[in-house]
Write an enzyme that holds these catalytic residues in place. Structure first.
Site, mmCIF file in Angstrom:
data_model
loop_
_atom_site.group_PDB
_atom_site.id
_atom_site.type_symbol
_atom_site.label_atom_id
_atom_site.label_comp_id
_atom_site.label_asym_id
_atom_site.label_seq_id
_atom_site.Cartn_x
_atom_site.Cartn_y
_atom_site.Cartn_z
ATOM 1 N N GLY A 24 0.818 -1.206 0.000
ATOM 2 C CA GLY A 24 0.000 0.000 0.000
ATOM 3 C C GLY A 24 0.851 1.255 0.000
ATOM 4 O O GLY A 24 2.070 1.203 0.078
ATOM 5 N N GLY A 26 0.499 5.842 0.898
ATOM 6 C CA GLY A 26 -0.269 6.993 1.338
ATOM 7 C C GLY A 26 0.393 8.263 0.860
ATOM 8 O O GLY A 26 1.325 8.234 0.052
ATOM 9 N N GLY A 27 -0.068 9.382 1.393
ATOM 10 C CA GLY A 27 0.441 10.660 0.935
ATOM 11 C C GLY A 27 1.901 10.883 1.262
ATOM 12 O O GLY A 27 2.610 11.558 0.528
ATOM 13 N N MET A 28 2.364 10.311 2.386
ATOM 14 C CA MET A 28 3.732 10.584 2.823
ATOM 15 C C MET A 28 4.688 9.421 2.606
ATOM 16 O O MET A 28 5.897 9.594 2.750
ATOM 17 C CB MET A 28 3.751 10.967 4.311
ATOM 18 N N GLY A 29 4.178 8.250 2.287
ATOM 19 C CA GLY A 29 5.110 7.152 2.174
ATOM 20 C C GLY A 29 4.547 5.894 1.557
ATOM 21 O O GLY A 29 3.383 5.823 1.157
ATOM 22 N N VAL A 31 4.224 1.565 1.970
ATOM 23 C CA VAL A 31 4.136 0.525 2.979
ATOM 24 C C VAL A 31 4.501 -0.808 2.334
ATOM 25 O O VAL A 31 3.962 -1.159 1.276
ATOM 26 C CB VAL A 31 2.735 0.442 3.609
ATOM 27 N N LYS A 45 6.323 0.869 7.177
ATOM 28 C CA LYS A 45 5.980 2.167 6.590
ATOM 29 C C LYS A 45 7.249 3.006 6.441
ATOM 30 O O LYS A 45 8.013 3.158 7.395
ATOM 31 C CB LYS A 45 4.972 2.862 7.499
ATOM 32 N N ASP A 138 -7.964 10.920 13.692
ATOM 33 C CA ASP A 138 -8.120 10.693 12.253
ATOM 34 C C ASP A 138 -8.779 9.339 12.001
ATOM 35 O O ASP A 138 -8.391 8.608 11.090
ATOM 36 C CB ASP A 138 -6.771 10.768 11.547
#
Length: 415
Positions: A24, A26-29, A31, A45, A138
């Site tokens: 997977g 996300g916006g910052m990294g 996984v 991550k 969140d």
């Protein structure tokens, strides 16, 4: 859960974790699926090199400190981290299952009783987090993974110590996901209270039961406007009548009017018991319902999509590997060692490093052929070990899994 092969730019190891594939982003990294020295699977991550700066390292370090303080059966356990590494990384328990957002989009909303069971489980888990002096801040469907042992909460990247007066964001700066954000959080009110997680849980349960959120609009700015407007009531259309009183209270605009998490658990129990079922039965049914795996006859069109963590994002198309591809019988005997396998050491035989680690899945070549099997490909010279390809350790199960990943990917990749 679908696993994609590593790319040539991906690291092979981070700390004591060997990386086996991508699970997977996300916006910052990114996984990765990793494996510890002892064979424990992990979600590793890594912050993207393009966003590694002092602020991102500080926020990442805060996430690590938060994860060190939380515990519980509904939390993805902390396994290790290094925020000071050239590529800062964080390893947590690997949960083999889709997130709630993907499950609802693929299989539809949950039945009323199962939604109530999910609410009771998550409310109890969040209550334990609050007891430890933390807020999640969140909570959303993408941060709930539906594993074989039930749902688990992930991604405490925005979590905050309730007693802390230090913030990593500028004054009046709002960070989070607006579709599940409480009005006071969206308005930048500080300090926040446990009521923000109650609201977010209500939004999450509404989505689980109906497939939509309390407030939806074309842009995040418009969602913020709807959330913060006291005259705009949340959209509860399609919600089961048994859950409307609970959801109305949890999504109240005034934080003081929302129920406590203990009250949420009790109301969820009441919904379940009114259907003649015990809470333990409902929990088991929820896990059985969400942990269903596709059969080998399932067509690609209805295969579950890639599970993205910490949040769903647009993912470029490419060859993907599903659990079906791995569902092949293990060989009765270990195959004879070849140039692409790693020989397990015997009593007197030293471990032999493989020229090409079996856990690393080669990306498709640029050749014109499509759908060619691994046996159809022309032989290539073995890759010599370099500083970037250290000797890797593998258990028998890890080698078998890696070989199945390789075979499944080679069979469907555009070679």
């Amino acid at each position: 859960m679908q696993i994609k092969p590593l790319t040539p730019e991906d690291p092979l190891e981070l700390g004591d974790f060997e990386l086996l594939g991508r699970i997977g982003h996300g916006g910052m990294g990114q996984v990765f699926l990793g494996e510890s020295l002892g064979g424990e699977p992990a979600a590793v991550k890594v912050i993207k090199p393009s966003v590694v700066d002092s602020e991102s390292r500080l926020r990442f370090a805060q996430e690590i400190e938060v994860l060190k303080t939380i515990w519980g059966p509904r939390m993805a356990a902390f396994l290790g981290a290094d925020p000071e590494a050239e590529q800062p990384w964080l390893a947590t328990e690997y949960v083999d299952g889709p997130d709630l957002a993907r499950h609802v989009k693929t299989d539809g909303p949950l039945p009323t009783v199962l939604t109530a069971a999910l609410g009771a489980i998550l409310a109890e888990a969040l209550s334990a987090v609050h007891t430890q002096g933390l807020l999640h801040r969140d909570l959303k469907p993408a941060n709930i993974l539906l594993g074989p042992n039930g749902p688990k909460i992930i991604d405490f990247g925005l979590a905050a110590f309730t007693e802390s007066s230090v913030s990593l964001t500028a004054p009046h700066q709002v960070v989070g996901t607006p579709i599940c954000m409480a009005p006071e959080q969206a308005a930048g009110v500080k300090p926040l209270t446990a009521a923000v997680d109650v609201y977010a849980l209500g939004a999450l349960l509404l989505f689980a039961a109906t497939g939509h959120y309390p407030h939806e609009a074309a842009t995040p700015y418009m969602v913020f406007h709807l959330v913060t407007d006291p005259g705009t009531a949340p959209d509860l259309s399609g919600a089961p009548a048994e859950l409307v009183p609970l959801l109305s209270g949890m999504l109240a605009h005034d934080a003081g009017s929302r129920p406590s998490l203990t009250d949420v658990v009790q109301q969820c129990r009441s919904v379940i018991e009114a259907q003649g079922m015990k809470i333990a039965q409902a929990r088991r049914r929820l896990t059985a319902h969400t942990a269903k795996q596709p059969h080998s006859s399932t067509s690609p069109a209805v295969q579950p999509p890639t599970v993205l963590w910490p949040a769903p994002a647009n993912d470029p198309s490419g060859a993907e590997i599903t659990p079906v591809d791995l569902d092949v019988p293990a060989p009765a005997e270990e195959p004879a060692p070849s140039a692409n396998t790693l020989v397990a050491p015997g009593p007197s035989a030293p471990e032999t490093p493989a020229p090409e680690p079996p856990s690393r899945l080669d990306p498709p070549s640029d050749g014109p052929g499509h759908g060619r099997s691994a046996s159809d490909r022309p032989p290539t010279a073995p890759r010599q070990p370099t500083a970037r390809t250290p000797t890797l350790r593998h258990s028998v199960q890890a080698r078998r899994t890696a070989e199945r990943l390789r075979t499944a990917y080679a069979a469907k990749a555009p070679f």
